[in-house]
Motif scaffolding. Structure first.
Motif, PDB file in Angstrom:
ATOM      1  N   ARG A   1      42.597 145.544  62.776  1.00  0.00           N
ATOM      2  CA  ARG A   1      43.286 146.920  63.040  1.00  0.00           C
ATOM      3  C   ARG A   1      44.254 147.011  62.171  1.00  0.00           C
ATOM      4  N   PRO A   2      44.409 148.318  61.392  1.00  0.00           N
ATOM      5  CA  PRO A   2      45.688 148.224  60.550  1.00  0.00           C
ATOM      6  C   PRO A   2      47.205 148.274  61.286  1.00  0.00           C
ATOM      7  N   GLU A   3      47.339 148.667  62.572  1.00  0.00           N
ATOM      8  CA  GLU A   3      48.589 148.346  63.210  1.00  0.00           C
ATOM      9  C   GLU A   3      49.046 147.024  63.614  1.00  0.00           C
ATOM     10  N   VAL A   4      47.944 146.285  63.606  1.00  0.00           N
ATOM     11  CA  VAL A   4      48.070 144.893  64.251  1.00  0.00           C
ATOM     12  C   VAL A   4      48.752 143.847  63.308  1.00  0.00           C
ATOM     13  N   MET A   5      49.654 143.071  64.073  1.00  0.00           N
ATOM     14  CA  MET A   5      49.908 141.628  63.517  1.00  0.00           C
ATOM     15  C   MET A   5      49.468 140.570  64.255  1.00  0.00           C
ATOM     16  N   LEU A   6      48.296 139.705  63.903  1.00  0.00           N
ATOM     17  CA  LEU A   6      47.857 138.959  64.859  1.00  0.00           C
ATOM     18  C   LEU A   6      48.378 137.342  64.413  1.00  0.00           C
ATOM     19  N   CYS A   7      49.134 136.674  65.499  1.00  0.00           N
ATOM     20  CA  CYS A   7      49.418 135.597  65.212  1.00  0.00           C
ATOM     21  C   CYS A   7      48.900 134.385  66.165  1.00  0.00           C
ATOM     22  N   SER A   8      48.511 133.604  65.146  1.00  0.00           N
ATOM     23  CA  SER A   8      47.842 132.381  65.885  1.00  0.00           C
ATOM     24  C   SER A   8      48.243 130.969  65.294  1.00  0.00           C
ATOM     25  N   PHE A   9      47.839 129.929  65.848  1.00  0.00           N
ATOM     26  CA  PHE A   9      48.071 128.603  65.455  1.00  0.00           C
ATOM     27  C   PHE A   9      47.125 128.344  64.090  1.00  0.00           C
TER      28      PHE A   9
ATOM     29  N   ASP B   1      46.648 141.396  58.640  1.00  0.00           N
ATOM     30  CA  ASP B   1      47.912 140.839  58.848  1.00  0.00           C
ATOM     31  C   ASP B   1      47.743 139.619  59.851  1.00  0.00           C
ATOM     32  N   VAL B   2      47.357 138.599  59.519  1.00  0.00           N
ATOM     33  CA  VAL B   2      47.172 137.543  60.096  1.00  0.00           C
ATOM     34  C   VAL B   2      48.237 136.509  59.770  1.00  0.00           C
ATOM     35  N   ARG B   3      48.981 136.100  60.966  1.00  0.00           N
ATOM     36  CA  ARG B   3      50.076 135.222  60.632  1.00  0.00           C
ATOM     37  C   ARG B   3      49.985 133.884  61.182  1.00  0.00           C
ATOM     38  N   VAL B   4      50.100 132.704  60.651  1.00  0.00           N
ATOM     39  CA  VAL B   4      50.280 131.416  61.248  1.00  0.00           C
ATOM     40  C   VAL B   4      51.450 131.140  61.873  1.00  0.00           C
ATOM     41  N   VAL B   5      51.935 130.934  62.990  1.00  0.00           N
ATOM     42  CA  VAL B   5      53.117 130.459  63.984  1.00  0.00           C
ATOM     43  C   VAL B   5      52.939 129.163  64.464  1.00  0.00           C
ATOM     44  N   TYR B   6      54.081 128.506  64.515  1.00  0.00           N
ATOM     45  CA  TYR B   6      54.186 127.169  65.169  1.00  0.00           C
ATOM     46  C   TYR B   6      54.397 127.191  66.903  1.00  0.00           C
ATOM     47  N   SER B   7      54.752 128.342  67.174  1.00  0.00           N
ATOM     48  CA  SER B   7      55.128 128.444  68.636  1.00  0.00           C
ATOM     49  C   SER B   7      54.811 129.932  68.953  1.00  0.00           C
ATOM     50  N   PRO B   8      54.283 130.207  70.523  1.00  0.00           N
ATOM     51  CA  PRO B   8      54.255 131.667  70.757  1.00  0.00           C
ATOM     52  C   PRO B   8      55.544 132.292  70.655  1.00  0.00           C
ATOM     53  N   LEU B   9      56.660 131.683  70.612  1.00  0.00           N
ATOM     54  CA  LEU B   9      57.961 132.336  70.801  1.00  0.00           C
ATOM     55  C   LEU B   9      58.111 132.923  69.330  1.00  0.00           C
ATOM     56  N   ASP B  10      57.408 132.293  68.248  1.00  0.00           N
ATOM     57  CA  ASP B  10      57.604 132.704  66.712  1.00  0.00           C
ATOM     58  C   ASP B  10      56.888 134.181  66.866  1.00  0.00           C
ATOM     59  N   ALA B  11      55.982 134.441  67.757  1.00  0.00           N
ATOM     60  CA  ALA B  11      55.159 135.635  67.814  1.00  0.00           C
ATOM     61  C   ALA B  11      56.334 136.858  68.431  1.00  0.00           C
ATOM     62  N   VAL B  12      56.888 136.445  69.411  1.00  0.00           N
ATOM     63  CA  VAL B  12      57.795 137.129  70.214  1.00  0.00           C
ATOM     64  C   VAL B  12      59.004 137.691  69.194  1.00  0.00           C
ATOM     65  N   ARG B  13      59.606 136.698  68.175  1.00  0.00           N
ATOM     66  CA  ARG B  13      60.456 137.091  67.497  1.00  0.00           C
ATOM     67  C   ARG B  13      60.065 138.058  66.519  1.00  0.00           C
TER      68      ARG B  13
ATOM     69  N   ASP C   1      57.450 148.419  64.620  1.00  0.00           N
ATOM     70  CA  ASP C   1      56.361 149.465  64.268  1.00  0.00           C
ATOM     71  C   ASP C   1      54.922 148.864  64.325  1.00  0.00           C
ATOM     72  N   ARG C   2      54.955 147.578  64.509  1.00  0.00           N
ATOM     73  CA  ARG C   2      53.747 146.615  64.750  1.00  0.00           C
ATOM     74  C   ARG C   2      53.283 146.424  66.246  1.00  0.00           C
ATOM     75  N   GLN C   3      52.193 146.171  66.371  1.00  0.00           N
ATOM     76  CA  GLN C   3      51.624 145.598  67.449  1.00  0.00           C
ATOM     77  C   GLN C   3      51.371 144.326  67.215  1.00  0.00           C
ATOM     78  N   VAL C   4      52.265 143.382  67.741  1.00  0.00           N
ATOM     79  CA  VAL C   4      51.958 142.057  67.843  1.00  0.00           C
ATOM     80  C   VAL C   4      51.265 141.209  68.659  1.00  0.00           C
ATOM     81  N   VAL C   5      50.228 140.559  68.340  1.00  0.00           N
ATOM     82  CA  VAL C   5      49.197 139.920  69.393  1.00  0.00           C
ATOM     83  C   VAL C   5      49.176 138.380  69.043  1.00  0.00           C
ATOM     84  N   PHE C   6      49.618 137.700  70.159  1.00  0.00           N
ATOM     85  CA  PHE C   6      49.440 136.103  69.763  1.00  0.00           C
ATOM     86  C   PHE C   6      48.130 135.786  70.526  1.00  0.00           C
ATOM     87  N   PHE C   7      47.327 135.043  69.689  1.00  0.00           N
ATOM     88  CA  PHE C   7      46.131 134.379  70.149  1.00  0.00           C
ATOM     89  C   PHE C   7      46.438 133.122  70.969  1.00  0.00           C
TER      90      PHE C   7
END
Length: 368
Positions: A81-89, A111-123, A130-136
């Motif tokens: 989805r274009p409005e989403v930034m999905l964050c995952s290990f 927009d798929v981002r690699v994070v090292y902590s769920p708190l990275d997705a919160v930040r 303006d983005r919908q940030v989803v942590f997997f």
């Protein structure tokens, strides 16, 4: 560095190996239920060193591997989805869904981002209103407290653009499922120490009592595992059915009360399908009703998405200890880390990945 050298001492390893050999009067079948332990066993050749005393069965202890196919496809649908930034290990990006993976979605512009902590997705949610940030959110009891903390932090900061796609699973129900199988051969378990640092050891006592099987909580270094095996074989040879904590430097009977309280606040236990295995009752966590505003499945209306498993992948049999990776007809041929059929070949904790990485390519000596 403390605990990095002491628990790799070859002289101490030789002493433990001699003790195990002197104690065992027959070959015993043990199951480790953590993918990290599986990799440590294969990487250090413990299965070969103990070949006369122990048959290791690799259990469903890789959280990435058991994440259901439908949950991967839900993540893929959200990430596209274009409005989403999905964050995952990072180890989730190459796990195949029914048609593609998150790495490919990112290559196509998602927009798929690699994070090292769920708190990275919160930040990230705070920095990108303006983005919908989803942590997997995947993993066993070890990673769930951090996901719960992310939910609490997002609520405290008033973030309305942060949600979680939750696929957390629990170890004890999976152990019960293995023991209830009609072809179960497990005579003792090596339980994952990091799970017990959070949850404590009491959750294993009913399993020991009901199924009459010893459980030894152990760590992840070579000497940790050898000591765990020593305890297990000592109990089996003596005919004792007990729960043993062989990882006292990290595990307390009560676990981590603060983490457990947060888990109880944010999540509720639910039935969960396991990839390649099927539905295991009361084996997962989902967000509790009080936290449903952070549920990505509800926000993006994808909860009803279901898919069928591929018949070409035998990872379910590998995860249940019914098949060793080299015995799968696809292993190392049509299934490789670059083109995996299942998560067990691509996950950092997958049994197939361990065998492929350490060149255990022969099926000789394994199996039922």
């Amino acid at each position: 560095m403390r605990y990095l050298t002491e628990f790799h001492d070859p002289r101490l390893a030789a002493t433990l190996l001699d003790t195990i050999a002197a104690t065992a009067t027959r070959r015993w079948t043990l199951m480790e239920v953590c993918g990290g332990q599986t990799h440590a066993i294969i990487r250090n050749g413990l299965d070969q060193l103990l070949a006369d005393q122990v048959e290791f069965i690799h259990g469903p202890g890789c959280p990435v591997c058991v994440t259901p196919l439908e949950m991967i496809d839900r993540a893929l649908a959200i990430a596209a989805r274009p409005e989403v930034m999905l964050c995952s290990f990072g180890d989730m990006l190459r796990v195949p869904g029914s048609t593609t993976d998150l790495f490919t979605v990112r290559a196509h512009g998602g927009d798929v981002r690699v994070v090292y902590s769920p708190l990275d997705a919160v930040r990230l949610a705070e920095a990108h209103p303006d983005r919908q940030v989803v942590f997997f959110a995947v993993g066993f009891e070890t990673t769930a407290p951090a996901a719960a903390m992310a939910a609490v932090t997002a609520r405290r900061r008033g973030l309305t653009n942060f949600t979680m796609l939750v696929s957390h699973v629990l170890v004890p129900p999976a152990m019960r499922a293995v023991l209830a199988s009609p072809d179960n051969r497990v005579e003792a378990f090596l339980a994952a120490g990091h799970v017990c640092t959070v949850m404590g050891t009491a959750q294993y006592e009913p399993i020991v009592a009901e199924h009459r099987v010893p459980i030894v909580v152990t760590g992840f270094e070579p000497l940790d595992l050898l000591d765990g095996v020593r305890h297990a074989i000592t109990e089996l040879e003596a005919g004792r059915i007990t729960l043993v904590n062989a990882y006292p430097r990290a595990v307390r009977p009560e676990g981590n009360p603060s983490a457990r309280a947060m888990l109880e606040e944010v999540f509720t236990v639910c039935d969960r399908p396991w990839r390649g295995i099927g539905m295991i009752p009361a084996s997962g966590w989902r967000l509790s009703p009080a936290w449903s505003q952070l549920d990505a499945e509800l926000r993006f209306d994808i909860a009803d998405l279901t898919v069928a498993e591929s018949a070409d992948c035998h990872s379910g049999e590998v995860l249940q200890g019914r098949l060793r990776p080299p015995q799968c007809p696809s292993f190392g041929t049509t299934c490789t880390p670059r083109r995996p059929l299942g998560a067990t070949m691509v996950s950092a904790e997958g049994a197939c990945a361990a065998y492929f990485q350490h060149r255990r390519l022969s099926a000789v000596g394994g199996g039922r």
